[in-house]
Design an enzyme around this catalytic site. Structure first.
Site, PDB file in Angstrom:
ATOM      1  N   LYS A  33      35.329  53.224 100.487  1.00 24.49           N
ATOM      2  CA  LYS A  33      35.008  51.798 100.538  1.00 24.49           C
ATOM      3  C   LYS A  33      35.246  51.248 101.947  1.00 24.49           C
ATOM      4  O   LYS A  33      35.989  51.842 102.740  1.00 24.49           O
ATOM      5  CB  LYS A  33      35.847  51.036  99.508  1.00 24.49           C
ATOM      6  CG  LYS A  33      37.347  51.090  99.753  1.00 24.49           C
ATOM      7  CD  LYS A  33      38.117  50.584  98.540  1.00 24.49           C
ATOM      8  CE  LYS A  33      39.608  50.573  98.823  1.00 24.49           C
ATOM      9  NZ  LYS A  33      40.413  50.382  97.606  1.00 24.49           N
ATOM     10  N   TYR A 250      45.590  36.134 129.845  1.00 24.92           N
ATOM     11  CA  TYR A 250      45.703  34.775 129.298  1.00 24.92           C
ATOM     12  C   TYR A 250      47.166  34.398 129.070  1.00 24.92           C
ATOM     13  O   TYR A 250      47.939  35.163 128.506  1.00 24.92           O
ATOM     14  CB  TYR A 250      44.960  34.668 127.966  1.00 24.92           C
ATOM     15  CG  TYR A 250      43.460  34.652 128.110  1.00 24.92           C
ATOM     16  CD1 TYR A 250      42.824  33.570 128.710  1.00 24.92           C
ATOM     17  CD2 TYR A 250      42.689  35.703 127.649  1.00 24.92           C
ATOM     18  CE1 TYR A 250      41.433  33.544 128.847  1.00 24.92           C
ATOM     19  CE2 TYR A 250      41.309  35.685 127.775  1.00 24.92           C
ATOM     20  CZ  TYR A 250      40.686  34.605 128.371  1.00 24.92           C
ATOM     21  OH  TYR A 250      39.327  34.582 128.493  1.00 24.92           O
TER      22      TYR A 250
HETATM   23  C1  LIG Z   1      41.379  51.524  97.441  1.00 27.48           C
HETATM   24  C2  LIG Z   1      41.582  52.127  96.120  1.00 27.48           C
HETATM   25  C3  LIG Z   1      42.102  53.434  95.986  1.00 27.48           C
HETATM   26  C4  LIG Z   1      42.608  54.256  97.155  1.00 27.48           C
HETATM   27  O1  LIG Z   1      43.931  53.877  97.471  1.00 27.48           O
HETATM   28  P1  LIG Z   1      44.735  54.647  98.624  1.00 27.48           P
HETATM   29  O2  LIG Z   1      46.075  54.025  98.580  1.00 27.48           O
HETATM   30  O3  LIG Z   1      44.023  54.366  99.897  1.00 27.48           O
HETATM   31  O4  LIG Z   1      44.713  56.081  98.284  1.00 27.48           O
HETATM   32  C5  LIG Z   1      42.155  53.981  94.715  1.00 27.48           C
HETATM   33  N1  LIG Z   1      41.762  53.280  93.632  1.00 27.48           N
HETATM   34  C6  LIG Z   1      41.285  52.016  93.719  1.00 27.48           C
HETATM   35  C7  LIG Z   1      40.880  51.308  92.490  1.00 27.48           C
HETATM   36  C8  LIG Z   1      41.197  51.397  94.961  1.00 27.48           C
HETATM   37  O5  LIG Z   1      40.740  50.140  95.034  1.00 27.48           O
END
Ligand SMILES: *Cc1c(COP(=O)(O)O)cnc(C)c1O
Length: 341
Positions: A33, A250
């Site tokens: 994702k 800055y």
């Molecule tokens: C993002 C996510 C994961 C992965 O989690 P990690 O801590 O990065 O391994 C797994 N399951 C769901 C439903 C998620 O949203």
């Protein structure tokens, strides 16, 4: 423009560690994702597939559509778009009863159960209702899953949620018989849960951050030798000599206490690097001090090298900004060129 290098060997080694824990690569679902946690979805997906991963997760259907050709299945976490239902590899997470009601007949579904995080998912006592809708609408139930609220913390919550999910499994065994629903897959573990769970006994684990080389588990859970996959580089734009007492950037927050070299490098907060305010001592990978505030497109560093590594370990930046490695990685701008080496 900065550059991102991705290390195949590190990715392969992380996957081996995780596959060992899960008893097989085919049990790992690569969580891709949000542009593969900033690593670049279009380059990361084929690579992870070439290393033997056959399942993936994305946030939305468009991401899933772009990568489905590399995988057997792609689960979409938080979007259910009708235009994509004909794509047989895409599975939609149903995060509430309403989602089941509105899904067209025949949609492939992964049913999310709320076992204690209370973010989304159907309640355990709604399982029978869910099954009746699934059966009536001939939805294709691929899997039942849940998510832990504190898998990476020392607390009893993990065990409590696991017990709640076990009860769901037992309940499904009973209900599915009555509704003539098929056997389904179960998955609950993210990276931290997989690494800490003892003997893994589910069908899949959804691995994100550990695949990318990070795990913030307290040390009591062991050491896992994960290696960061991503390194961020910036190129020198110009070099100047600072006299003792001159300040940089800055607000003039950095004041040199000696004559020193300062070069401007072409990476800034527009690239998604969090905006360092010049306070404290934030350093690049090879320990060169970043001088003063980071600008939109650039940063000053006590170095004269043609190219510097801004970081290869996001936990250092996460610590400075009081956040987590996910937050540092995922913000890296999608337009930064990325390549596997
Ligand atoms: C993002 C996510 C994961 C992965 O989690 P990690 O801590 O990065 O391994 C797994 N399951 C769901 C439903 C998620 O949203």
């Amino acid at each position: 423009m900065p550059e991102i290098k991705l290390y195949s060997q590190n990715l392969a080694s992380n996957l081996d560690i995780l596959a060992k824990k899960a008893f097989g690569k085919e049990r790992l679902i690569a969580v891709l994702k949000d542009n593969a946690y900033g690593h670049g979805l279009s380059i990361f997906a084929p690579k992870v597939a070439s290393l033997g991963i056959i399942h993936a997760i994305t946030r939305d259907a468009k991401e899933a559509l772009g990568i489905e050709k590399f995988f057997c299945n792609v689960i979409v976490l938080s979007e259910c778009k009708e235009a994509f239902f004909k794509h047989s590899k895409i599975i939609f997470a149903a995060n509430e009863i309403e989602a089941l009601k509105s899904a067209p007949n025949g949609t492939r579904i992964a049913l999310k159960i709320d076992t204690g995080m209370h973010r989304n998912g159907i309640k355990a006592n709604e399982l029978e209702l869910a099954c009746s809708i699934i059966s009536e609408k001939k939805l294709l139930l691929h899997s039942i899953f849940t998510h832990f609220r504190s898998a990476d913390e020392i607390s009893g919550d993990f065990f409590w949620q696991r017990k709640n999910f076990d009860e769901v499994k037992t309940r499904y065994a009973d209900i599915s018989k009555r509704y003539s629903l098929p056997k389904v897959y179960f998955h609950s573990c993210n990276s931290a849960a997989l690494l800490r769970c003892g003997k893994f006994d589910e069908d899949f684990a959804r691995i994100g951050i550990a695949m990318y080389g990070y795990c913030d588990l307290p040390e009591v859970f062991g050491k896992f030798r994960l290696k960061p996959v991503l390194e961020l580089f910036a190129k020198r734009v110009s070099t100047t000599k600072l006299k003792k007492g001159q300040c940089v950037g800055y607000g003039g927050t950095f004041v040199s206490n000696q004559n020193m070299i300062s070069s401007l490098y072409d990476a800034g907060y527009a690239d998604g690097i969090l905006r360092y305010d010049g306070k404290g001592e934030l350093k690049t990978t090879n320990k060169s001090l970043i001088l003063g505030r980071i600008s939109m497109d650039s940063m000053s560093v006590n170095s004269s090298e043609e190219e510097i590594s801004v970081f290869n370990d996001a936990t250092i930046w996460a610590k400075y900004f009081n956040t987590i490695s996910y937050d540092i990685l995922v913000k890296l701008n999608a337009r930064i060129p990325r390549e596997f080496v």
